[in-house]
Design a protein around this motif. Structure first.
Motif, PDB file in Angstrom:
ATOM      1  N   ARG A 150       0.831  -1.204   0.000  1.00 51.43           N
ATOM      2  CA  ARG A 150       0.000   0.000   0.000  1.00 51.43           C
ATOM      3  C   ARG A 150       0.865   1.253   0.000  1.00 51.43           C
ATOM      4  N   THR A 151       1.931   1.240   0.792  1.00 53.10           N
ATOM      5  CA  THR A 151       2.851   2.380   0.824  1.00 53.10           C
ATOM      6  C   THR A 151       3.471   2.617  -0.542  1.00 53.10           C
ATOM      7  N   GLU A 152       3.872   1.517  -1.196  1.00 57.88           N
ATOM      8  CA  GLU A 152       4.469   1.625  -2.526  1.00 57.88           C
ATOM      9  C   GLU A 152       3.431   2.081  -3.546  1.00 57.88           C
ATOM     10  N   ALA A 153       2.183   1.635  -3.415  1.00 63.21           N
ATOM     11  CA  ALA A 153       1.124   2.058  -4.328  1.00 63.21           C
ATOM     12  C   ALA A 153       0.904   3.566  -4.240  1.00 63.21           C
ATOM     13  N   ILE A 154       0.896   4.088  -3.038  1.00 58.48           N
ATOM     14  CA  ILE A 154       0.737   5.538  -2.855  1.00 58.48           C
ATOM     15  C   ILE A 154       1.911   6.280  -3.484  1.00 58.48           C
ATOM     16  N   ARG A 155       3.121   5.741  -3.287  1.00 58.87           N
ATOM     17  CA  ARG A 155       4.305   6.379  -3.863  1.00 58.87           C
ATOM     18  C   ARG A 155       4.231   6.388  -5.385  1.00 58.87           C
ATOM     19  N   LEU A 156       3.785   5.260  -5.974  1.00 58.54           N
ATOM     20  CA  LEU A 156       3.675   5.181  -7.423  1.00 58.54           C
ATOM     21  C   LEU A 156       2.624   6.154  -7.957  1.00 58.54           C
ATOM     22  N   LEU A 157       1.494   6.260  -7.281  1.00 57.71           N
ATOM     23  CA  LEU A 157       0.463   7.199  -7.709  1.00 57.71           C
ATOM     24  C   LEU A 157       0.973   8.633  -7.637  1.00 57.71           C
ATOM     25  N   ARG A 158       1.750   8.926  -6.620  1.00 60.19           N
ATOM     26  CA  ARG A 158       2.351  10.265  -6.514  1.00 60.19           C
ATOM     27  C   ARG A 158       3.356  10.478  -7.647  1.00 60.19           C
ATOM     28  N   GLU A 159       4.125   9.430  -7.978  1.00 56.75           N
ATOM     29  CA  GLU A 159       5.139   9.543  -9.030  1.00 56.75           C
ATOM     30  C   GLU A 159       4.513   9.824 -10.391  1.00 56.75           C
ATOM     31  N   VAL A 160       3.351   9.254 -10.650  1.00 55.71           N
ATOM     32  CA  VAL A 160       2.701   9.486 -11.944  1.00 55.71           C
ATOM     33  C   VAL A 160       1.811  10.722 -11.935  1.00 55.71           C
ATOM     34  N   GLY A 161       1.893  11.520 -10.895  1.00 51.83           N
ATOM     35  CA  GLY A 161       1.194  12.797 -10.870  1.00 51.83           C
ATOM     36  C   GLY A 161      -0.256  12.739 -10.457  1.00 51.83           C
ATOM     37  N   MET A 162      -0.656  11.698  -9.751  1.00 50.88           N
ATOM     38  CA  MET A 162      -2.040  11.586  -9.282  1.00 50.88           C
ATOM     39  C   MET A 162      -2.252  12.536  -8.110  1.00 50.88           C
ATOM     40  N   SER A 163      -3.301  13.341  -8.169  1.00 54.09           N
ATOM     41  CA  SER A 163      -3.610  14.235  -7.058  1.00 54.09           C
ATOM     42  C   SER A 163      -4.158  13.444  -5.874  1.00 54.09           C
ATOM     43  N   LEU A 164      -3.818  13.852  -4.681  1.00 49.16           N
ATOM     44  CA  LEU A 164      -4.280  13.226  -3.442  1.00 49.16           C
ATOM     45  C   LEU A 164      -4.120  11.696  -3.487  1.00 49.16           C
ATOM     46  N   PRO A 165      -2.907  11.194  -3.680  1.00 50.80           N
ATOM     47  CA  PRO A 165      -2.724   9.737  -3.831  1.00 50.80           C
ATOM     48  C   PRO A 165      -3.177   8.933  -2.620  1.00 50.80           C
TER      49      PRO A 165
END
Length: 348
Positions: A150-165
């Protein structure tokens, strides 16, 4: 010739056929091309020319009754511990020969070769959250715990520019906009740091602003991670912005391969020339007519003999183009073309 260390995927005379009651559909019919480490290869052509089927053949996810009947898909797999882009030893695996349901391809698919599908709304599961779908890929290939996943998923969403990951990770696909779903698809594709990312029409159905953001994101991630990208598209504007080399396909075969500058400024194959002439140009005189590619794409059940493009070609040579299949020959400078205008009149 490309050094082996620079090759990532090398496709040789690939044939992927569908045996149907109406006849045999030759979705890919003798295609030859390669993808190099750290480059973006554009694959272009009209709908139905076999672009997506090449990608599915690489990943061995061809729906029945389709099957690879001939050819090679050589994957030059980096040995463990070698940094991306470095000169190193490789293991060569013919993906066309592996069991499509076996452990070898399952270890490669999604981990070393990943794919962004054309329509994220249908590619993503509607009954699982975005975070669950990213974590599933991580658990499959990297054996992480659910908390770490889950921590890595949030990091990946942040890396691809997702708002409020932190919030998006618990949302379902239908709760996201088209651009957000595409970013989520990219996050899933990048989860295991693949050597090759196949992007199948990644900007389809997105508005122009979101398209630009997605393309900029992919370029940045490619540079940071040193991965290769196979960009499948019908948009020549995307090709001009994103790619280093381009393969032009027609009815399952490769018509021309060239670096992007050469392709736009000195195209050789009549089909490539027709595609480029059909693009609307800025400054075109008012009421000037567009130049569509003449004729229609032949039925997949009634493919013409010889050069597949000859019924639509303004430079057709009777008795040759309508009788023999032109081989893909290499011209000076490395440009490759399958056309009798440039020689190669013998049998393939």
């Amino acid at each position: 010739m490309t050094p082996q260390n620079d090759l990532l995927i090398e496709i040789k005379n690939l044939k992927t056929y569908f045996a149907l009651d109406e006849g045999t559909v030759k979705a890919v019919d003798g295609a030859t091309l390669d993808v190099r480490r750290g480059e973006t290869l554009g694959v272009v052509g009209e709908s139905g020319c076999g672009k997506s089927m090449i990608a599915r053949s690489i990943l061995r996810i061809i729906d029945p009754p389709g099957q690879i009947v001939d050819g090679e898909i050589l994957y030059y797999r980096s040995q463990a511990g070698a940094p991306p882009g470095a000169s190193h030893q490789v293991d060569v695996i013919d993906l066309a020969k592996v069991d499509p349901r076996g452990p070898q391809i399952r270890a490669i698919r999604g981990a070393e070769v990943a794919m962004i599908f054309q329509e994220p709304m249908t590619a993503l599961s509607p009954v699982y959250t975005i975070g669950n779908q990213i974590v599933e890929a991580l658990e499959q290939h990297r054996q992480v715990t659910k908390r770490d996943g889950r921590t890595e998923a949030i990091r990946l969403l942040r890396e691809v520019g997702m708002s409020l990951p932190e919030r998006r990770v618990d949302e379902y696909p239908h709760q996201l906009s088209g651009g957000m779903r595409q970013r989520a698809m990219i996050a899933i594709g990048l989860a295991c740091r693949p050597a090759l990312l196949i992007a199948d029409e990644p900007t389809t159905a997105l508005d122009v602003t979101t398209q630009a953001q997605i393309l900029e994101l992919m370029l940045r991630l490619k540079t940071e991670r040193g991965m290769g990208i196979m960009m499948i598209t019908h948009d020549l504007g995307v090709v001009a912005e994103m790619t280093q080399r381009v393969a032009v396909m027609y009815l399952g075969r490769v018509a021309e391969v060239a670096d992007v500058r050469t392709l736009f400024h000195n195209p050789k194959h009549p089909y490539t020339i027709a595609l480029l002439n059909s693009i609307p140009k800025l400054g075109r005189r008012a009421r000037a007519r567009l130049q569509p590619v003449s004729g229609m794409v032949p039925s997949p059940y009634h493919r013409p003999k010889g050069c597949l493009f000859h019924p639509r070609c303004p430079s057709v040579m009777k008795g040759l183009c309508d009788q023999k299949e032109p081989p893909l020959i290499t011209l000076e400078g490395g440009q490759r073309v399958a056309c009798f205008l440039y020689g190669g009149g013998g049998e393939r």
